[in-house]
Scaffold this active site. Structure first.
Site, PDB file in Angstrom:
ATOM      1  N   ASP A 172      -1.714   6.622   6.359  1.00 24.51           N
ATOM      2  CA  ASP A 172      -2.765   5.730   5.866  1.00 24.51           C
ATOM      3  C   ASP A 172      -3.053   4.734   6.994  1.00 24.51           C
ATOM      4  O   ASP A 172      -2.248   3.843   7.255  1.00 24.51           O
ATOM      5  CB  ASP A 172      -2.267   5.007   4.609  1.00 24.51           C
ATOM      6  CG  ASP A 172      -3.262   3.966   4.101  1.00 24.51           C
ATOM      7  OD1 ASP A 172      -4.348   3.816   4.705  1.00 24.51           O
ATOM      8  OD2 ASP A 172      -2.943   3.297   3.088  1.00 24.51           O
ATOM      9  N   LYS A 174     -12.377  -1.941   6.883  1.00 23.34           N
ATOM     10  CA  LYS A 174     -11.664  -2.886   7.747  1.00 23.34           C
ATOM     11  C   LYS A 174     -12.140  -2.775   9.194  1.00 23.34           C
ATOM     12  O   LYS A 174     -12.530  -3.765   9.778  1.00 23.34           O
ATOM     13  CB  LYS A 174     -10.158  -2.689   7.631  1.00 23.34           C
ATOM     14  CG  LYS A 174      -9.598  -3.359   6.386  1.00 23.34           C
ATOM     15  CD  LYS A 174      -8.992  -2.419   5.394  1.00 23.34           C
ATOM     16  CE  LYS A 174      -8.611  -3.123   4.101  1.00 23.34           C
ATOM     17  NZ  LYS A 174      -7.837  -2.249   3.221  1.00 23.34           N
ATOM     18  N   TRP A 224       0.833  -1.207   0.000  1.00 26.58           N
ATOM     19  CA  TRP A 224       0.000   0.000   0.000  1.00 26.58           C
ATOM     20  C   TRP A 224       0.860   1.247   0.000  1.00 26.58           C
ATOM     21  O   TRP A 224       0.559   2.222  -0.688  1.00 26.58           O
ATOM     22  CB  TRP A 224      -0.978  -0.006   1.177  1.00 26.58           C
ATOM     23  CG  TRP A 224      -1.999  -1.097   1.059  1.00 26.58           C
ATOM     24  CD1 TRP A 224      -2.153  -2.164   1.881  1.00 26.58           C
ATOM     25  CD2 TRP A 224      -3.021  -1.234   0.043  1.00 26.58           C
ATOM     26  NE1 TRP A 224      -3.189  -2.965   1.448  1.00 26.58           N
ATOM     27  CE2 TRP A 224      -3.732  -2.416   0.336  1.00 26.58           C
ATOM     28  CE3 TRP A 224      -3.385  -0.476  -1.071  1.00 26.58           C
ATOM     29  CZ2 TRP A 224      -4.811  -2.860  -0.451  1.00 26.58           C
ATOM     30  CZ3 TRP A 224      -4.439  -0.918  -1.864  1.00 26.58           C
ATOM     31  CH2 TRP A 224      -5.133  -2.088  -1.554  1.00 26.58           C
TER      32      TRP A 224
HETATM   33  C1  LIG Z   1      -7.316  -1.783   2.110  1.00 29.63           C
HETATM   34  C2  LIG Z   1      -6.258  -0.765   2.145  1.00 29.63           C
HETATM   35  C3  LIG Z   1      -6.195   0.294   1.225  1.00 29.63           C
HETATM   36  C4  LIG Z   1      -7.124   0.401   0.025  1.00 29.63           C
HETATM   37  O1  LIG Z   1      -8.357   0.757   0.389  1.00 29.63           O
HETATM   38  P1  LIG Z   1      -9.526   0.942  -0.700  1.00 29.63           P
HETATM   39  O2  LIG Z   1     -10.610   1.471   0.161  1.00 29.63           O
HETATM   40  O3  LIG Z   1      -9.795  -0.390  -1.304  1.00 29.63           O
HETATM   41  O4  LIG Z   1      -9.061   1.930  -1.704  1.00 29.63           O
HETATM   42  C5  LIG Z   1      -5.222   1.259   1.386  1.00 29.63           C
HETATM   43  N1  LIG Z   1      -4.326   1.181   2.386  1.00 29.63           N
HETATM   44  C6  LIG Z   1      -4.348   0.170   3.285  1.00 29.63           C
HETATM   45  C7  LIG Z   1      -3.343   0.157   4.371  1.00 29.63           C
HETATM   46  C8  LIG Z   1      -5.302  -0.824   3.185  1.00 29.63           C
HETATM   47  O5  LIG Z   1      -5.318  -1.828   4.085  1.00 29.63           O
END
Ligand SMILES: *Cc1c(COP(=O)(O)O)cnc(C)c1O
Length: 364
Positions: A175, A199, A105
């Site tokens: 993030d 999540k 990511w």
């Molecule tokens: C799942 C995830 C993403 C992507 O998220 P989307 O909502 O599918 O764009 C980005 N960063 C991390 C750390 C993730 O776990």
């Protein structure tokens, strides 16, 4: 509790939601607050919806003790659109930003930022197959950087930051898609925190952004309206139609976290759950082995292998047979992964730990 059997859900995202929240949503689905309609069918300008919207913002502020100089925004486009919005708002072609690479990511965020300005690696653990989080003293950034970007939890590799870098006057952008709401965090250490909801926060479709207000004033203005943070901040995230049902669900998840005792209680819950599974790995004499170095292990995504490849296939097949869902590692890395987000019950983690012990006893 209704008698419907719930799966042992270890999905990485979208992932388990609290059963209490699902059931409350079910009860309210057809007729929300005597309105004669579901929350999904209401105007986003209605009193009922606005109360839900503002309540969710207030609860998130209260749970994290978010200081007054921050805005909470509800956006769309997932965590991934933030890979674009952050540099689009805060990085020009003659400016620099530093990215700490700790997994797939962060690589994606890094690649996207290259479209906008000069990007540097502040640290990377790629040479080590992303098994660890870099030591704080390894991190190199410049005081003239527009920001420093990190991924607080690496969903695919199973590592997580325990202590965050102190970047002084340079805004730290995080993030937190896969560990937001899993433990207390000092928001004042960050310029921006962002997270897709699916999540730990609710269903997919809503992205939470927590942003320091002074940054809003410094942002680029010559960019598309909907991709400007300030557009959403000025309109209380109601510039256009927000993902109303997702925000309603997020609000219910926040209430659930409060009922569980808040972020400290959630954190110790998460520690206990992860320990059940890590202990099995650590006591297996190498039958199971973790991907992440122990000091960098994630409490949200437990990545591990079975010592023998055929046995690993058999483990995943038998686990599926026994009702465990989502234990396959990410398609890019293979192996096994148990995602133990907030809403995954202790009993579900205990069931997996017991299954792993039984499988080992049978096969070694
Ligand atoms: C799942 C995830 C993403 C992507 O998220 P989307 O909502 O599918 O764009 C980005 N960063 C991390 C750390 C993730 O776990």
């Amino acid at each position: 509790m209704n008698s419907t059997k719930r799966a042992y859900n270890f999905n990485a995202g979208p992932s388990a939601l609290p059963i209490e929240v699902i059931q409350k949503a079910q009860e309210e689905l057809v007729n929300y607050n005597h309105s004669g309609m579901s929350i999904m069918e209401m105007s986003h300008r209605s009193k009922d919806y606005e109360a839900v919207h503002n309540d969710a913002i207030a609860r998130l502020k209260s749970l994290y003790s978010i200081p007054d100089n921050y805005e909470v925004l509800f956006l769309q486009g997932g965590g991934s659109l933030q890979f674009t919005m952050v540099p689009m708002n805060f990085l020009n072609s003659d400016q620099t930003a530093s990215y700490i690479l700790t997994g797939s990511w962060s690589e994606k965020a890094f690649k996207e930022a290259k479209l906008f300005g000069q990007i540097r690696e502040a640290a990377s653990t790629k040479d080590n197959d992303y098994r660890n989080i870099p030591a704080l003293e390894e991190i190199q950034f410049s005081q003239t950087d527009s920001y420093v970007h990190i991924t607080s939890n690496n969903t695919i590799y199973g590592t997580q930051w325990k202590d965050f870098p102190q970047t002084g006057g340079v805004p730290l952008v995080a993030d937190m898609s896969s560990d937001i709401l899993s433990k207390p965090v000092d928001v004042s250490n960050f310029g921006i925190i962002y997270a897709g909801a699916q999540k730990n926060l609710g269903p997919s479709g809503v992205t939470v952004v927590i942003i320091r207000k002074d940054l809003l004033e410094k942002a680029n203005t010559n960019i598309p309206t909907l991709l400007k943070y300030s557009t959403h901040a000025e309109a209380n995230s109601l510039y256009n139609t927000p993902p109303t049902f997702g925000i309603y669900m997020l609000g219910e998840v926040l209430k659930w976290v409060e009922e569980k005792g808040g972020l400290e209680a959630i954190e110790s819950n998460n520690e206990e759950k992860a320990k059940l599974i890590y202990d099995v790995i650590d006591c297996s004499n190498g039958f199971y082995y973790g991907h992440a170095h122990s000091e960098s292990r994630s409490l949200m995504n437990i990545t591990f292998r079975v010592s023998d490849e055929n046995l690993e296939k058999q483990f995943l097949a038998e686990a599926r047979e026994a009702g465990f869902i989502g234990l396959n590692g990410h398609r890019s890395v293979g192996g096994c992964r148990a995602s133990t987000y907030n809403a995954v019950p202790y009993e579900t983690c205990k069931a997996l730990a017991d299954f792993m012990v039984a499988f080992q006893n049978k096969n070694s």
